[in-house]
Design a protein around this motif. Structure first.
Motif, mmCIF file in Angstrom:
data_model
loop_
_atom_site.group_PDB
_atom_site.id
_atom_site.type_symbol
_atom_site.label_atom_id
_atom_site.label_comp_id
_atom_site.label_asym_id
_atom_site.label_seq_id
_atom_site.Cartn_x
_atom_site.Cartn_y
_atom_site.Cartn_z
ATOM 1 N N UNK A 1 22.862 88.576 -14.654
ATOM 2 C CA UNK A 1 23.300 89.884 -15.100
ATOM 3 C C UNK A 1 24.639 89.769 -15.808
ATOM 4 N N UNK A 2 24.689 90.251 -17.040
ATOM 5 C CA UNK A 2 25.932 90.232 -17.804
ATOM 6 C C UNK A 2 26.571 91.621 -17.743
ATOM 7 N N UNK A 3 27.808 91.701 -18.207
ATOM 8 C CA UNK A 3 28.501 92.996 -18.271
ATOM 9 C C UNK A 3 27.712 93.964 -19.152
ATOM 10 N N UNK A 4 27.190 93.472 -20.277
ATOM 11 C CA UNK A 4 26.413 94.343 -21.171
ATOM 12 C C UNK A 4 25.163 94.867 -20.471
ATOM 13 N N UNK A 5 24.487 93.997 -19.693
ATOM 14 C CA UNK A 5 23.306 94.446 -18.962
ATOM 15 C C UNK A 5 23.669 95.479 -17.903
ATOM 16 N N UNK A 6 24.781 95.266 -17.205
ATOM 17 C CA UNK A 6 25.231 96.233 -16.206
ATOM 18 C C UNK A 6 25.563 97.574 -16.868
ATOM 19 N N UNK A 7 26.212 97.506 -18.035
ATOM 20 C CA UNK A 7 26.523 98.733 -18.764
ATOM 21 C C UNK A 7 25.237 99.454 -19.142
ATOM 22 N N UNK A 8 24.262 98.709 -19.651
ATOM 23 C CA UNK A 8 22.996 99.320 -20.055
ATOM 24 C C UNK A 8 22.279 99.929 -18.849
ATOM 25 N N UNK A 9 22.292 99.233 -17.705
ATOM 26 C CA UNK A 9 21.675 99.778 -16.490
ATOM 27 C C UNK A 9 22.330 101.098 -16.107
ATOM 28 N N UNK A 10 23.658 101.141 -16.161
ATOM 29 C CA UNK A 10 24.383 102.365 -15.805
ATOM 30 C C UNK A 10 24.052 103.482 -16.787
ATOM 31 N N UNK A 11 24.027 103.183 -18.073
ATOM 32 C CA UNK A 11 23.662 104.197 -19.076
ATOM 33 C C UNK A 11 22.273 104.726 -18.779
ATOM 34 N N UNK A 12 21.332 103.832 -18.529
ATOM 35 C CA UNK A 12 19.962 104.273 -18.284
ATOM 36 C C UNK A 12 19.856 105.087 -16.998
ATOM 37 N N UNK A 13 20.600 104.687 -15.983
ATOM 38 C CA UNK A 13 20.612 105.419 -14.710
ATOM 39 C C UNK A 13 21.080 106.864 -14.935
ATOM 40 N N UNK B 1 21.080 108.456 -17.835
ATOM 41 C CA UNK B 1 20.064 109.118 -18.666
ATOM 42 C C UNK B 1 18.955 109.709 -17.795
ATOM 43 N N UNK B 2 18.504 108.953 -16.814
ATOM 44 C CA UNK B 2 17.462 109.436 -15.906
ATOM 45 C C UNK B 2 17.974 110.643 -15.125
ATOM 46 N N UNK C 1 24.958 115.328 -22.184
ATOM 47 C CA UNK C 1 25.376 115.340 -20.785
ATOM 48 C C UNK C 1 25.612 113.924 -20.269
ATOM 49 N N UNK C 2 24.777 112.978 -20.701
ATOM 50 C CA UNK C 2 24.968 111.580 -20.298
ATOM 51 C C UNK C 2 26.308 111.063 -20.810
ATOM 52 N N UNK C 3 26.606 111.326 -22.070
ATOM 53 C CA UNK C 3 27.879 110.884 -22.648
ATOM 54 C C UNK C 3 29.053 111.496 -21.888
ATOM 55 N N UNK C 4 28.949 112.791 -21.559
ATOM 56 C CA UNK C 4 30.024 113.462 -20.815
ATOM 57 C C UNK C 4 30.233 112.787 -19.460
ATOM 58 N N UNK C 5 29.129 112.524 -18.729
ATOM 59 C CA UNK C 5 29.242 111.905 -17.405
ATOM 60 C C UNK C 5 29.775 110.482 -17.469
ATOM 61 N N UNK C 6 29.486 109.790 -18.560
ATOM 62 C CA UNK C 6 29.966 108.415 -18.702
ATOM 63 C C UNK C 6 31.370 108.351 -19.306
#
Length: 182
Positions: free
Chosen positions: A137-149, A151-152, A160-165
């Motif tokens: 797991x790289x930092x980019x993958x962790x970031x993508x996981x968090x973004x997707x989480x 988004x869900x 709203x996702x952008x605001x929360x992040x």
């Protein structure tokens, strides 16, 4: 859906990569599945108005920043007995868990072939660990996981996702565009 002595296997393929969809469609038809294809959630909903598939293969990342997770949820609501396999070019624990929670029986990383998918139809959720990937797991993958989480959590609302992040909406849109999986 018994018809005579045999059980019809109606597979809905939700995949926006037309070439990959054609290959999978032909391969499943050779295995005696009747195959329907939708390249978006909207097309999938139109199919569900007329058909009740027994099986589905759903790409996690559809064009237009749509998520296959929305499709999984709608398919499971339409027919809770449907066997649903999610395919993705980016496997993560969070999205695998979310896909299973929403009704998928298995989650496979691309490249997956018809044998892999058909074997996954035989798995019952929770009976075996989900094979993800051996990549670290790289930092980019962790970031993508968090973004997707997120988004869900926001039902795929980009603003709203952008605001929360804590990021600008356009920055999030650019990140999503870069991660487009084909």
């Amino acid at each position: 859906m018994s018809q005579g002595s045999s059980m019809e296997r109606l597979l809905l393929l939700v995949e926006d990569d037309e070439a990959f969809a054609r290959v999978l469609k032909r391969s499943f038809e050779r295995r005696d599945y009747k195959v329907l294809h939708a390249s978006s959630q909207e097309e999938m909903q139109a199919v569900l108005l007329k058909q009740t598939p027994t099986h589905a293969v759903v790409d996690l990342k559809l064009s237009g920043n749509s998520s296959g997770l929305n499709c999984v949820q709608a398919l499971h609501a339409h027919n809770p007995a449907m066997l649903i396999v999610v395919l993705t070019g980016f496997a993560s624990i969070n999205t695998a868990v979310e896909a299973i929670k929403l009704g998928a029986c298995q989650y496979l990383a691309k490249p997956s072939n018809t044998d892999d998918i058909e074997a996954a139809f035989g798995h019952v959720a929770g009976s075996e660990p989900v094979e993800l990937t051996n990549r670290t797991t790289s930092i980019k993958n962790l970031e993508w996981e968090r973004i997707h989480e997120v988004l869900v959590e926001t039902d795929f609302n980009i603003s709203e996702t952008a605001r929360r992040l804590g990021m600008h909406r356009r920055t999030l849109a650019r990140k999503l565009e870069k991660r487009r999986v084909k």
